[in-house]
Design a protein around this motif. Structure first.
Motif: not given
Lengths: 261, 517
Positions: B305, B315, B309, A234-235, A27-31, B296-297, A74-75, B299-301
């Motif tokens: 995660r 997000f 907040r 994480c994870p 996904p685009d927000r994957f870190r 995940a779409l 985390c962001p 927030c990426g996790s």
């Protein structure tokens, strides 16, 4: 019966083409791997380091450094940075062989090399792992479990999770290693026949994760057993874990393609 | 009804501590026993002890304070009361109020006080007492307790044998120890001994909020990140007097139901696997991932995660993203319902599910089961309905129940909830309010108490915070649904064949780390 067959036809073939084909779309927000552009850092700014919940981000004269072993992906640091000098890319390849290689300041990460010749000969096409959760929160465990689903199908690489350490070639450890799991982890390790390897999956198993300051944990798997592969996250995403495993087994070339067998 | 009164508040709200009655212990005990006898539930019961260096230890009365939160599910209210203990012992509530049994074991272990008359007073996590020099079992202060080293319930007899399993047990699973007292294949009694995952969550949260707080909350039980993070956010918002923007409220609801969808679908697949029906097992293994990828779409996790907040969500959910999510939801819903539907069409599955691992409604009520395990016993208990908060105040989800209390009922409740949750998410995505994603949160009220309940996929997540004079947490109490439900699994095994343990265990699918904290 006919409904089962129709469902089978409808649900289709879902195993990923990767690593022979393209990697899974994240996904685009994957870190994933951070990107650091120290040239953008305002003088004296400490926003990223101050925001980090695990002190993974530190500041050197050359700019911010991220200890990917402590990083929770985390962001917070990226959000705190006023200039976008630190951000996260979608690069999921993060696994390394040595703990110190996880301290990242922007240069390419020294991705895991394969096991030494003899171990690679033994395990390269057949690796049985006993998973030990030693204080894991069940997220790392869940995304290790996912590798055995038909989507990731690690069986096609000869990798299998087994129930008994006596049947295993090594341990895959998650969690910070709680004091209450130290003995069980040692006993499980002792029960694995030689030669054997250890894979530490996730921020907890590498450095204690969110619990790094807790007196009830030991700060990761390396406090108890020698670790051969560190998989940050994480994870970690299943793609990150599988990428690390395949590199360790010498099954991926540097560019991420499948090695000739 | 006469007798001592508890202070009343609603889910997700705060009270000054001065408004929480400071009762003599006997009055607190009477109030809890009376309320639970009337059908209310003990949602939290815990000790607060001063930090070793704190001057509070010299306050009048003893240094251990007990606090109880009782839920009235009919009225949608919560009652709170507290009592300062005189000395090191207090008369146990458990004989009159079985729901208190696990809480009192926790209190004994954490605060080093003895609930006298507790029928089975043993440690639940195996850590040293939080009050140095005070141990409920008189154990030496310097030695760390060894998990599982304790007396276990034993059935004696020539034809009785004991089976011990774990802590490291089959598969990719968290550690726990299980002692079965068996007569042939039949389980007379199962005792579950946990604590292996203890990371000291509650003491790590004390003194906060600090920058490490959110990641700790998000990993109390990593498969329940959204529910725990929401409960935490709600506690903070209540103490700061912040109203969450409507859009953020909707996104929280979407995330919580996606978490439920992923886990329910995964559990139904795992149940299929445990009875050897591989089509549903394989399909659900994949579809579970599809729902995780929807999170995940956002927030990426895959586990949410970074999403929840204090003050809102981390997000934004833009219209284009909401559209993509809605499309994927349609496909995920269709695939999931097809895969799950095969279970009820297959005699070899229903034959194994039906009548296996039964918990009676009476037992479920007495021990205070929560979540799908309670609803499978015909108990319509659901925070979203009984104590609505956030988006659930405006959008009502029907409560799903079944009546037989067995594996089949626990599966059926999950299956129906998959459908309801998917419909809820679709509805929210079609009409997201136009407000910001997040608002700033100021300092927390000093000397106050806040309670938040969230219906996680396993059941009720409860967070209670007590603040000190500076608005920092002087005590942060977490109750994962697994805390209530592990004993339910033990009861489900009574008279069951030992070979049905994996199936029964999976039908509860409880959290080890959520229990062990």
């Amino acid at each position: 019966m006919i409904k089962t067959l129709l469902a089978r036809a409808h649900q289709g073939h879902r195993t990923l083409a990767w690593p022979d084909g393209p990697p899974p779309e994240l996904p685009d927000r994957f870190r994933g791997l951070p990107a650091i552009d120290a040239a953008r850092c305002p003088d004296g700014c400490r926003a990223c380091a101050d925001a980090c919940p695990t002190e993974a981000v530190s500041l050197s004269p050359a700019g911010p450094r991220v200890d990917l072993g402590r990083c929770l992906f985390c962001p917070e640091c990226a959000e705190a940075c006023p200039e976008g000098a630190i951000s996260f890319t979608r690069d999921y390849r993060l696994s390394v062989r040595r703990r110190e290689e996880l301290v990242f300041s922007g240069e390419p990460l020294p991705l895991a090399t394969s096991l030494e010749t003899e171990l690679r000969r033994l395990f390269g096409r057949s690796l049985r792992l006993r998973q030990v959760s030693a204080g894991g929160c069940n997220a790392c465990e869940a995304d290790v479990n996912v590798l055995s689903t038909l989507v990731w199908d690690v069986g096609r690489f000869g990798i299998q999770m087994v129930a008994s350490p006596r049947h295993a070639d090594g341990l895959l450890i998650t969690g910070p290693v709680t004091r209450n799991m130290e003995l069980a982890l040692r006993k499980t390790w002792d029960a694995v026949p030689e030669p054997k390897i250890v894979i530490a999956v996730g921020a907890c198993a590498i450095a204690g994760g969110p619990f790094w300051q807790s007196p009830e944990q030991l700060g990761g798997a390396a406090a108890v057993v020698p670790v051969d592969l560190f998989v940050p996250g994480c994870p970690p995403h299943p793609a990150t874990i599988l990428d690390g495993l395949l590199r360790l087994l010498g099954r991926l070339e540097k560019d991420g393609r499948v090695a000739a067998r | 009804m006469s007798g001592p009164r508890l202070a009343t508040l609603r889910n997700g709200s705060a009270l000054p501590l001065a408004a929480v009655p400071d009762l003599p212990f006997e009055d607190l005990r009477d109030a809890v026993v009376r309320e639970t006898a009337e059908g209310n539930r003990l949602v939290s019961f815990f000790a607060s002890v001063p930090e070793p260096a704190s001057p509070a230890s010299s306050r009048a009365g003893g240094e251990v304070e007990l606090l109880a939160v009782v839920a009235d599910d009919e009225e949608g209210t919560l009652g709170v009361g507290r009592a300062r203990l005189e000395g090191e012992r207090f008369p146990s509530l458990t004989p009159a109020c079985p729901q208190a049994h696990w809480f009192e074991r926790e209190i004994a272990e954490q605060a080093g006080v003895v609930p006298a008359g507790h029928p089975w007073l043993k440690p639940i996590r195996f850590h040293s007492s939080w009050r140095e020099g005070h141990d409920a079992w008189g154990r030496p202060a310097l030695a760390h307790p060894v998990p599982g080293v304790t007396d276990f319930y034993r059935v004696e007899g020539e034809e009785v044998h004991e089976v011990a399993v774990g802590p490291v047990h089959a598969g990719v699973i968290e550690p726990g120890h299980f002692r079965f007292q068996c007569h042939g294949e039949e389980v007379f009694h199962l005792e579950i001994s946990l604590g292996y995952q203890h990371r000291d969550v509650e003491r790590a949260l004390a003194g906060g909020p600090h920058k490490g707080t959110v990641p700790i909350v998000e990993t109390i039980a990593g498969d329940t990140t959204v529910a725990h993070a929401w409960a935490y956010a709600e506690v903070v918002e209540a103490l700061a007097g912040v109203a969450v923007p409507a859009r953020a409220g909707a996104v929280r609801g979407v995330a919580l139901e996606l978490e439920r969808l992923a886990n329910h679908v995964g559990d139904l697949g795992a149940l299929a696997n445990d009875v050897g029906f591989l089509p549903t097992a394989s399909f659900c293994g994949r579809i579970r991932g599809d729902f995780l990828n929807m999170t995940a779409l956002l927030c990426g996790s895959r586990f949410g995660r970074g999403l929840i907040r204090p003050g809102g969500v981390g997000f934004a959910l833009e219209p284009e993203r909401a559209g993509r999510l809605a499309e994927r939801l349609v496909a995920g819903r269709r695939d999931a319902l097809e895969a799950i539907g095969l279970l009820w069409e297959t005699a070899s599955v229903t034959a194994r599910f039906e009548g296996t691992g039964v918990v009676s409604p009476k037992d479920a009520e007495e021990i205070g089961l929560v979540g799908p395990a309670a609803r499978a016993c015909g108990i319509g208990r659901d925070v979203r309905h009984d104590h609505p908060h956030g988006i659930y105040r405006y959008v009502h989800l029907p409560v799903v129940t079944a009546s037989t209390g067995d594996v089949a009922a626990r599966a059926a409740v999950r299956a129906a909830e998959v459908e309801r949750s998917a419909d809820f998410v679709a509805e929210q995505l079609a009409a997201l309010p136009e407000t910001p994603a997040r608002v700033p949160v100021g300092p927390l009220a000093a000397d106050s108490l806040a309670v938040a309940l969230v219906e996680g996929w396993r059941g009720e997540v409860c967070h209670v915070a007590l603040t000190d004079g500076d608005g920092r947490f002087r005590r942060y109490k977490v109750t994962d649904p697994s805390f209530h439900n592990w004993f339910g699994l033990a009861l489900a095994l009574r008279g069951e064949e030992i070979s049905n343990f994996p199936l029964c265990n999976k039908s509860f699918n409880l959290s080890y780390c959520g229990h062990d904290l």
